[in-house]
Design a protein around this motif. Sequence first.
Motif, PDB file in Angstrom:
ATOM      1  N   VAL A   1       0.899  -6.258  42.976  1.00  0.00           N
ATOM      2  CA  VAL A   1      -0.334  -6.647  43.675  1.00  0.00           C
ATOM      3  C   VAL A   1       0.009  -7.534  44.874  1.00  0.00           C
ATOM      4  O   VAL A   1      -0.486  -7.330  45.995  1.00  0.00           O
TER       5      VAL A   1
ATOM      6  N   GLY B   1      -2.200  -8.477  47.910  1.00  0.00           N
ATOM      7  CA  GLY B   1      -3.345  -8.725  47.048  1.00  0.00           C
ATOM      8  C   GLY B   1      -3.296 -10.073  46.361  1.00  0.00           C
ATOM      9  O   GLY B   1      -2.350 -10.846  46.502  1.00  0.00           O
TER      10      GLY B   1
ATOM     11  N   SER C   1      -7.986  -7.869  41.023  1.00  0.00           N
ATOM     12  CA  SER C   1      -7.152  -8.179  42.182  1.00  0.00           C
ATOM     13  C   SER C   1      -7.892  -7.970  43.504  1.00  0.00           C
ATOM     14  O   SER C   1      -7.550  -8.593  44.506  1.00  0.00           O
ATOM     15  N   ALA C   2      -8.857  -7.073  43.503  1.00  0.00           N
ATOM     16  CA  ALA C   2      -9.674  -6.851  44.703  1.00  0.00           C
ATOM     17  C   ALA C   2     -11.130  -6.758  44.261  1.00  0.00           C
ATOM     18  O   ALA C   2     -11.792  -5.731  44.411  1.00  0.00           O
TER      19      ALA C   2
ATOM     20  N   GLU D   1      -5.175  -4.123  36.960  1.00  0.00           N
ATOM     21  CA  GLU D   1      -5.742  -4.959  38.020  1.00  0.00           C
ATOM     22  C   GLU D   1      -6.760  -5.987  37.538  1.00  0.00           C
ATOM     23  O   GLU D   1      -7.327  -6.730  38.352  1.00  0.00           O
TER      24      GLU D   1
END
Length: 332
Positions: A56, A61, A275-276, A307
């Motif tokens: 990531v 990220g 992560s996003a 994630e």
Amino acid sequence: MDGLKIYNYKSVEKLISIRYGETRFGEKIGFVESLDDLKKTKAKFVLFGIPEDIGVRANHGKAGASKAWEACLNSLLNIQNNEFTAPENIILLGEIDCKTEMQKAANIDEADPNYYAKLGDLVEKIDEKVSFLVEEIVLAGKIPIIIGGGHNNAYGNIKGTSKAIKKPLNILNIDAHTDLRKLEHRHSGNGFSFAQRDGFLGKYSTFGLHKNYTPQYIFDEISSVSNIKFHLFEDLILQTHQGKMAAFNSQLEFINKQPFGLELDCDAIINFPSSAQSPSGFALNMLRNFLQIASEEKNCKYLHICEAAPSDENYAQVGKALSFFITDFMKT
């Protein structure tokens, strides 16, 4: 296997909250002493974690995905053992040992002009561990359930499964992104690109793609090939529940005639700590529907949930969500 921490009951006993008159999932879940023992078990599923977020960070990220595995265990081991949860049908194998790579990543100066490339080198080390382990599990006739880490680990999942079945693997990816970015250093945004380059990826479908976060060069590339399909999330917003399910089934039918892997990136879930993280996405309960439907497919070879990035404030809620996903997928 080097790089694998195999668990036993004592490894997780302290995480289980015993309560008189009840039996927790963790009290009945299965363990093995070695990978060779997997073939001797009757359990259908094998669960393991990947506590890393190097991929990531290598993709510019937000860190935090390394904590998802622990959050998941704290919740999953404490759900009820009852006629619906079936802990005897899953082996808790352990975790990929990422400690060395995580320490090395922490010691790389972010001002280093080769910072991202050096992180990518560490991702490749983890790729090797993941692909070997997944191959062994699939060869043992089991279905891996893989938790934690970035979407970079899709590469190892695909490579390992493809090698086990001796042909390219189809993929259904529930994700806001295609992760088909350029073949630069390894990171969480190009796992499928590398799998395609190396001949491990067959048909590929991305469901729930966000148009605002997909580069034009990727749209150009995927529109020119027949083995890749996508469904924009924006085209699903006004759909009824039945319409969304029909769209999902259409993507599933594209890949389910041959062995396939199921990838779930938590970035696809609205307001989910990831992560996003995004204010727009699928409702969590709809994701649970998707997992239940996909799990019924005889050609489904693994589930990867990635994630998720829990913080102290939402640690328990993220763990509960991941445990719901696991038991939904096990309901076959």
